[in-house]
Design a protein around this motif. Structure first.
Motif, PDB file in Angstrom:
ATOM      1  N   TYR A 155       0.828  -1.212   0.000  1.00  0.00           N
ATOM      2  CA  TYR A 155       0.000   0.000   0.000  1.00  0.00           C
ATOM      3  C   TYR A 155       0.861   1.260   0.000  1.00  0.00           C
ATOM      4  CZ  TYR A 155      -4.516  -2.285   0.465  1.00  0.00           C
ATOM      5  OH  TYR A 155      -5.646  -3.006   0.217  1.00  0.00           O
ATOM      6  N   ARG A 156       1.992   1.228   0.673  1.00  0.00           N
ATOM      7  CA  ARG A 156       2.863   2.414   0.658  1.00  0.00           C
ATOM      8  C   ARG A 156       3.395   2.682  -0.747  1.00  0.00           C
ATOM      9  NH1 ARG A 156       4.410   0.722   6.071  1.00  0.00           N
ATOM     10  NH2 ARG A 156       6.183  -0.509   5.299  1.00  0.00           N
ATOM     11  N   LEU A 159      -0.571   3.148  -2.867  1.00  0.00           N
ATOM     12  CA  LEU A 159      -1.507   4.133  -2.303  1.00  0.00           C
ATOM     13  C   LEU A 159      -0.893   4.734  -1.037  1.00  0.00           C
ATOM     14  CD1 LEU A 159      -4.766   1.985  -2.624  1.00  0.00           C
ATOM     15  CD2 LEU A 159      -4.127   3.909  -4.080  1.00  0.00           C
ATOM     16  N   ASP A 161      -0.983   7.456   0.499  1.00  0.00           N
ATOM     17  CA  ASP A 161      -1.776   8.305   1.387  1.00  0.00           C
ATOM     18  C   ASP A 161      -2.928   7.558   2.058  1.00  0.00           C
ATOM     19  OD1 ASP A 161      -0.218  10.536   0.775  1.00  0.00           O
ATOM     20  OD2 ASP A 161      -1.428  10.995  -0.995  1.00  0.00           O
ATOM     21  N   SER A 162      -3.046   6.278   1.815  1.00  0.00           N
ATOM     22  CA  SER A 162      -4.154   5.507   2.380  1.00  0.00           C
ATOM     23  C   SER A 162      -3.872   5.125   3.830  1.00  0.00           C
ATOM     24  CB  SER A 162      -4.394   4.241   1.565  1.00  0.00           C
ATOM     25  OG  SER A 162      -3.290   3.358   1.690  1.00  0.00           O
ATOM     26  N   LEU A 163      -4.952   4.842   4.563  1.00  0.00           N
ATOM     27  CA  LEU A 163      -4.795   4.368   5.940  1.00  0.00           C
ATOM     28  C   LEU A 163      -4.057   3.043   5.971  1.00  0.00           C
ATOM     29  CD1 LEU A 163      -8.324   5.188   7.452  1.00  0.00           C
ATOM     30  CD2 LEU A 163      -6.153   6.366   7.911  1.00  0.00           C
ATOM     31  N   ALA A 164      -4.296   2.206   4.967  1.00  0.00           N
ATOM     32  CA  ALA A 164      -3.641   0.897   4.927  1.00  0.00           C
ATOM     33  C   ALA A 164      -2.125   1.019   4.852  1.00  0.00           C
ATOM     34  CB  ALA A 164      -4.162   0.093   3.737  1.00  0.00           C
ATOM     35  N   PHE A 168      -1.347  -1.908   7.446  1.00  0.00           N
ATOM     36  CA  PHE A 168      -2.533  -2.700   7.140  1.00  0.00           C
ATOM     37  C   PHE A 168      -2.571  -3.972   7.982  1.00  0.00           C
ATOM     38  CE2 PHE A 168      -5.130  -5.758   4.968  1.00  0.00           C
ATOM     39  CZ  PHE A 168      -6.179  -5.015   4.480  1.00  0.00           C
ATOM     40  N   GLY A 223     -11.701   1.138   1.735  1.00  0.00           N
ATOM     41  CA  GLY A 223     -10.639   1.865   1.039  1.00  0.00           C
ATOM     42  C   GLY A 223     -10.441   1.412  -0.388  1.00  0.00           C
ATOM     43  N   ASN A 224     -11.005   0.244  -0.745  1.00  0.00           N
ATOM     44  CA  ASN A 224     -10.786  -0.319  -2.076  1.00  0.00           C
ATOM     45  C   ASN A 224     -12.015  -0.267  -2.976  1.00  0.00           C
ATOM     46  OD1 ASN A 224      -8.177  -1.002  -1.303  1.00  0.00           O
ATOM     47  ND2 ASN A 224      -8.762  -3.052  -0.628  1.00  0.00           N
ATOM     48  N   LEU A 227     -11.727   2.392  -5.751  1.00  0.00           N
ATOM     49  CA  LEU A 227     -10.502   2.508  -6.537  1.00  0.00           C
ATOM     50  C   LEU A 227     -10.778   2.268  -8.022  1.00  0.00           C
ATOM     51  CD1 LEU A 227      -7.825   0.573  -4.433  1.00  0.00           C
ATOM     52  CD2 LEU A 227      -8.062   3.052  -4.690  1.00  0.00           C
ATOM     53  N   GLN A 231      -5.945   0.466 -10.605  1.00  0.00           N
ATOM     54  CA  GLN A 231      -5.260   0.640  -9.327  1.00  0.00           C
ATOM     55  C   GLN A 231      -5.569  -0.531  -8.397  1.00  0.00           C
ATOM     56  OE1 GLN A 231      -6.066   4.417  -7.328  1.00  0.00           O
ATOM     57  NE2 GLN A 231      -3.867   4.755  -7.247  1.00  0.00           N
TER      58      GLN A 231
END
Length: 271
Positions: A155-156, A159, A161-164, A168, A223-224, A227, A231
């Motif tokens: 995720y880094r 994405l 900027d995501s919380l995950a 995660f 969060g998905n 998308l 992505q």
């Protein structure tokens, strides 16, 4: 830090129906011990399921001998639940008209954070019979540490900027987030009035996910669900490779957290 109010983000709350069949197939149910405890602490078996979704929790309460009515804002999720034999009305809980009906328990599985916590608690108090119970609950997912870090790396990269991306499935991230939701729910119950002191219950259980099982569930997460397809495909490819590197499966721990309170006698009735 600004207060996070998920119930104000309707576009996320109502995005899960994009693939209701997958949601129902892959999302975990709840511990039978939790269902039994809620039913046993209620004065009867008439249950209102708020944010019923596809009926995952509703079917468990029905199997425990309850008569269940669902309220669900997403017509796609409600239609799926109806195909499974459940009675569901399409509405947000805050706008829903109970039409004088009363219940022994109001429950919400993985959904109360999409409800205004004070308005929702007040609405629950109005439809509960004397001694009735409000019980809201969440499954907090915690992957084994190696898997949690591997997923966060994916995720880094894709994405950031995501919380995950912050961790995660890590134990701290999972429990902290849901305990915050529990505190918000308890505050809303207290502010609404009509209830005794909120209690918090906890149930712990374990599961092992194969690569295919996890990739099947992953698109259903909030969060998905919004998308772009390309992505999401990158996320699935990255997470799939991470699970392959772990041997094709990983262990996960769930903590099911419950906030519950009994309605006081003399609470104003609905209708």
């Amino acid at each position: 830090m600004p207060t996070i109010e998920p119930h104000r983000h309707r576009q996320v709350a109502e995005s899960f129906g994009v693939d209701a069949e997958r949601y129902d197939r892959t999302r975990p149910s709840y511990p039978e011990a939790m269902v039994d405890r809620i039913v046993g602490a209620s004065p009867g078996t008439d249950v209102l399921d708020v944010g019923a979704g596809t009926g995952i929790a509703a079917r468990q309460f029905a199997a425990a001998g309850c008569t269940v009515l669902g309220v669900e804002p997403d017509a796609r999720m409600a239609a799926f639940a109806r195909r499974g034999g459940l009675e569901v009305e399409v509405s947000t809980f805050e706008a829903w008209d109970p039409a004088g009906r009363r219940f022994d328990a109001v429950v919400a599985g993985q959904a109360w954070h999409w409800v205004d916590p004070r308005a929702g608690a007040a609405a629950a108090a109005r439809v509960l019979r004397p001694g009735g119970r409000l019980a809201v609950f969440w499954n907090a997912f915690q992957a084994q540490p190696e898997a949690a870090e591997a997923f966060a790396v994916v995720y880094r990269r894709i994405l950031p900027d995501s919380l995950a991306a912050a961790g995660f499935g890590s134990a701290a991230a999972a429990l902290d987030g849901y305990l915050t939701m529990c505190a918000t729910a308890a505050d809303g119950i207290g502010a609404a009035g009509g209830f005794g002191e909120p209690e918090q219950w906890r149930f712990d259980w374990d599961v092992t996910y194969t690569r295919d099982q996890w990739l099947d569930q992953l698109p259903t997460f909030g969060g998905n669900t919004q998308l772009p397809p390309e992505q999401l495909a990158r996320v699935l490819d990255g997470v799939g490779a991470a699970v392959d590197a772990l041997g094709g499966s990983f262990a996960a721990h769930y903590t099911t957290v419950v906030v519950t309170a009994e309605v006081r006698s003399g609470t104003p009735t609905a209708g």
